[in-house]
Design a protein around this motif. Sequence first.
Motif, PDB file in Angstrom:
ATOM      1  N   ILE A   1     167.434 -19.054  33.562  1.00  0.00           N
ATOM      2  CA  ILE A   1     167.129 -19.518  34.907  1.00  0.00           C
ATOM      3  C   ILE A   1     167.509 -20.996  35.002  1.00  0.00           C
ATOM      4  N   PRO A   2     167.693 -21.529  36.196  1.00  0.00           N
ATOM      5  CA  PRO A   2     168.150 -22.922  36.319  1.00  0.00           C
ATOM      6  C   PRO A   2     167.280 -23.928  35.574  1.00  0.00           C
ATOM      7  N   GLY A   3     165.969 -23.693  35.557  1.00  0.00           N
ATOM      8  CA  GLY A   3     165.071 -24.652  34.920  1.00  0.00           C
ATOM      9  C   GLY A   3     165.299 -24.841  33.441  1.00  0.00           C
ATOM     10  N   LYS A   4     165.999 -23.902  32.794  1.00  0.00           N
ATOM     11  CA  LYS A   4     166.247 -24.004  31.357  1.00  0.00           C
ATOM     12  C   LYS A   4     167.542 -24.752  31.030  1.00  0.00           C
ATOM     13  N   LEU A   5     168.373 -25.003  32.031  1.00  0.00           N
ATOM     14  CA  LEU A   5     169.671 -25.621  31.773  1.00  0.00           C
ATOM     15  C   LEU A   5     169.577 -27.000  31.106  1.00  0.00           C
TER      16      LEU A   5
ATOM     17  N   ASP B   1     156.521 -24.408  39.818  1.00  0.00           N
ATOM     18  CA  ASP B   1     157.354 -23.413  39.148  1.00  0.00           C
ATOM     19  C   ASP B   1     158.848 -23.693  39.293  1.00  0.00           C
ATOM     20  N   ALA B   2     159.213 -24.669  40.105  1.00  0.00           N
ATOM     21  CA  ALA B   2     160.624 -24.882  40.450  1.00  0.00           C
ATOM     22  C   ALA B   2     161.408 -25.429  39.262  1.00  0.00           C
ATOM     23  N   TYR B   3     162.731 -25.281  39.323  1.00  0.00           N
ATOM     24  CA  TYR B   3     163.606 -25.796  38.277  1.00  0.00           C
ATOM     25  C   TYR B   3     163.537 -27.318  38.238  1.00  0.00           C
ATOM     26  N   SER B   4     163.763 -27.877  37.059  1.00  0.00           N
ATOM     27  CA  SER B   4     163.475 -29.294  36.829  1.00  0.00           C
ATOM     28  C   SER B   4     164.314 -30.234  37.678  1.00  0.00           C
ATOM     29  N   PHE B   5     165.526 -29.814  38.068  1.00  0.00           N
ATOM     30  CA  PHE B   5     166.379 -30.721  38.844  1.00  0.00           C
ATOM     31  C   PHE B   5     166.322 -30.425  40.342  1.00  0.00           C
ATOM     32  N   VAL B   6     165.326 -29.653  40.775  1.00  0.00           N
ATOM     33  CA  VAL B   6     165.179 -29.367  42.195  1.00  0.00           C
ATOM     34  C   VAL B   6     164.840 -30.645  42.961  1.00  0.00           C
ATOM     35  N   ALA B   7     165.251 -30.707  44.191  1.00  0.00           N
ATOM     36  CA  ALA B   7     164.904 -31.833  45.074  1.00  0.00           C
ATOM     37  C   ALA B   7     164.740 -31.278  46.480  1.00  0.00           C
ATOM     38  N   LEU B   8     164.104 -32.050  47.317  1.00  0.00           N
ATOM     39  CA  LEU B   8     163.978 -31.658  48.719  1.00  0.00           C
ATOM     40  C   LEU B   8     165.356 -31.502  49.358  1.00  0.00           C
ATOM     41  N   HIS B   9     165.465 -30.590  50.316  1.00  0.00           N
ATOM     42  CA  HIS B   9     166.690 -30.497  51.118  1.00  0.00           C
ATOM     43  C   HIS B   9     166.671 -31.572  52.196  1.00  0.00           C
TER      44      HIS B   9
ATOM     45  N   VAL C   1     141.583 -19.573  56.058  1.00  0.00           N
ATOM     46  CA  VAL C   1     142.931 -20.049  56.366  1.00  0.00           C
ATOM     47  C   VAL C   1     143.894 -19.512  55.315  1.00  0.00           C
ATOM     48  N   ASP C   2     144.845 -18.681  55.741  1.00  0.00           N
ATOM     49  CA  ASP C   2     145.836 -18.101  54.837  1.00  0.00           C
ATOM     50  C   ASP C   2     147.067 -18.995  54.808  1.00  0.00           C
ATOM     51  N   ALA C   3     147.236 -19.719  53.697  1.00  0.00           N
ATOM     52  CA  ALA C   3     148.386 -20.605  53.538  1.00  0.00           C
ATOM     53  C   ALA C   3     149.432 -19.996  52.614  1.00  0.00           C
ATOM     54  N   THR C   4     149.377 -18.672  52.426  1.00  0.00           N
ATOM     55  CA  THR C   4     150.297 -17.999  51.506  1.00  0.00           C
ATOM     56  C   THR C   4     151.284 -17.091  52.222  1.00  0.00           C
ATOM     57  N   ASN C   5     151.354 -17.162  53.538  1.00  0.00           N
ATOM     58  CA  ASN C   5     152.133 -16.196  54.307  1.00  0.00           C
ATOM     59  C   ASN C   5     153.635 -16.274  54.027  1.00  0.00           C
ATOM     60  N   TYR C   6     154.116 -17.430  53.537  1.00  0.00           N
ATOM     61  CA  TYR C   6     155.550 -17.568  53.260  1.00  0.00           C
ATOM     62  C   TYR C   6     155.951 -16.840  51.970  1.00  0.00           C
ATOM     63  N   LYS C   7     154.966 -16.631  51.082  1.00  0.00           N
ATOM     64  CA  LYS C   7     155.207 -15.896  49.836  1.00  0.00           C
ATOM     65  C   LYS C   7     156.449 -16.421  49.115  1.00  0.00           C
ATOM     66  N   THR C   8     156.443 -17.710  48.870  1.00  0.00           N
ATOM     67  CA  THR C   8     157.591 -18.381  48.276  1.00  0.00           C
ATOM     68  C   THR C   8     157.861 -17.885  46.861  1.00  0.00           C
ATOM     69  N   SER C   9     159.142 -17.635  46.571  1.00  0.00           N
ATOM     70  CA  SER C   9     159.560 -17.184  45.251  1.00  0.00           C
ATOM     71  C   SER C   9     160.619 -18.130  44.713  1.00  0.00           C
ATOM     72  N   VAL C  10     160.548 -18.424  43.416  1.00  0.00           N
ATOM     73  CA  VAL C  10     161.545 -19.269  42.754  1.00  0.00           C
ATOM     74  C   VAL C  10     162.036 -18.532  41.517  1.00  0.00           C
ATOM     75  N   PRO C  11     163.154 -18.988  40.907  1.00  0.00           N
ATOM     76  CA  PRO C  11     163.704 -18.252  39.767  1.00  0.00           C
ATOM     77  C   PRO C  11     162.706 -17.983  38.644  1.00  0.00           C
ATOM     78  N   ALA C  12     161.759 -18.902  38.432  1.00  0.00           N
ATOM     79  CA  ALA C  12     160.825 -18.739  37.320  1.00  0.00           C
ATOM     80  C   ALA C  12     159.786 -17.653  37.574  1.00  0.00           C
ATOM     81  N   THR C  13     159.615 -17.233  38.823  1.00  0.00           N
ATOM     82  CA  THR C  13     158.543 -16.279  39.125  1.00  0.00           C
ATOM     83  C   THR C  13     159.032 -14.954  39.704  1.00  0.00           C
ATOM     84  N   HIS C  14     160.286 -14.848  40.111  1.00  0.00           N
ATOM     85  CA  HIS C  14     160.717 -13.623  40.772  1.00  0.00           C
ATOM     86  C   HIS C  14     161.130 -12.556  39.751  1.00  0.00           C
TER      87      HIS C  14
END
Length: 483
Positions: free
Chosen positions: A174-178, A48-56, A147-160
Amino acid sequence: MADFETDYLIIGAGAVGMAFADTLLAEDPDCHITMVDKHAKPGGHWNDAYSFVALHQPSAFYGVNSRELGEDRIDDHGPNSGLYPLASGTEVSAYFEQVMNRHFLPSGRVRYFPLSEYKGGAEDGGHTFASVFSGDETQVKVRRKLVDATNYKTSVPATHKRKFSVADNVRITIPGKLPDLWMEGGDIPTTFVILGAGKTAMDTGVWLLEAGVHPDKIIWVRPRDSWLINRRYTQPGSDFFEDVVTSQIAQLDAARDAEDGHAMFAALEVDGHMLRIDPETKPEMFHYATISEGEIALLRQITNVVRQGRVQSIEPGKMLFAGGETAVPGGALYIDCTATAVDFHAYNALKPQFDGDTIILQALHVPLVTFSAALTAFLEVNFDDDATRNALGIPGPLTDTPNTYPVALLTNLMNRMAWAQNDKIRGWLATARLDPSGPTVARLVQEKSPKLAIMGKFQKAAMEAFPSLQRLAAAGKIEHDAA
């Protein structure tokens, strides 16, 4: 009646769930795993992340333990020049898809159900998940653990969901449309307004500047400024080893001498271990974002910064805040970067990871979430009872401010001390790709490298800092719990 049986049912096929499954497969050659995820492909929020996202962080210690991610080279251009490369979002998504299709599924010990939602379980070990599209339900009997691997409940601009109102005739994206703006021909906006102060907003600012947008045409709404980790001190391998340990020693020395987390971070800024975009503004936020000095130089070109708190609503020609409003040129494009990557309040209701027939994946070394998940799988297989496992893996909080950071730092340090004293864990860390230091230290020991001399300084610094770090953590926990 169950449709089939499995040993482990993992909810979530994102980075954390994949890292756990990978180590579980390696450590327990007899186990069977089932993975359920709402996305159409593995990789979780990377889909779901924006197209120009990269690892930190460097690619060298992200992903799953058994497979390398990224290239073993140094970037020679751009704002990350001189440092190891950061995998792009496209590369990360392709990586997790390959792990699933070329490693997990061919093993014959993994069943994967994309576009499926976990519905719940029963006391008899039966669990239910349903197809997102058809609603058809599948029953699975779990022989060992959920095993619950969803505990971080990550949100990105496309889903929040936005927490501010926008008038109908205001242009917002949103950034992904730029990257698609070029297709709009003559309707390219003349002013860009970045909403948000986190790493997504920083990435967006860098992207706009590198795309040729003049800094004077960018307005940046920053409710809070942030302290940022200097990526130069997070690099893998022996070439950067002494710099990395020097930075860790600097953190301990700062904790030893500081009155609070703010003073600690200010001390770390002196030698460049911590960075901030605006030298004149006191950062109130710390979310573990990692950045290069080259990116900082770019972002400092954006000088039209609005600091009136969070935007409440947007109307033609103006933004409204709790305490006032700010005029904006007509036809501006607003870019919503206000998604919170992790739900801090939900995640920080910390609990033991191992609880009978359930494992809740959490960070054992903040913020290294994939490493933590892999280590949790190792603990599951190699230790016999939950009390031992939980004692060897205490979850650390994802802290929000400089004052609360010492809580996580102390947890990391105490976990690391416990691991260093356990032969099984110490042996695993020496070969664990996801551990930033373990394999490097093991290799330097084998080579009898003089670089290891700095570890004596680290141990001395840790002993000297421990009482003060406990004091800072105790004060930080009060602030953390009240947030």
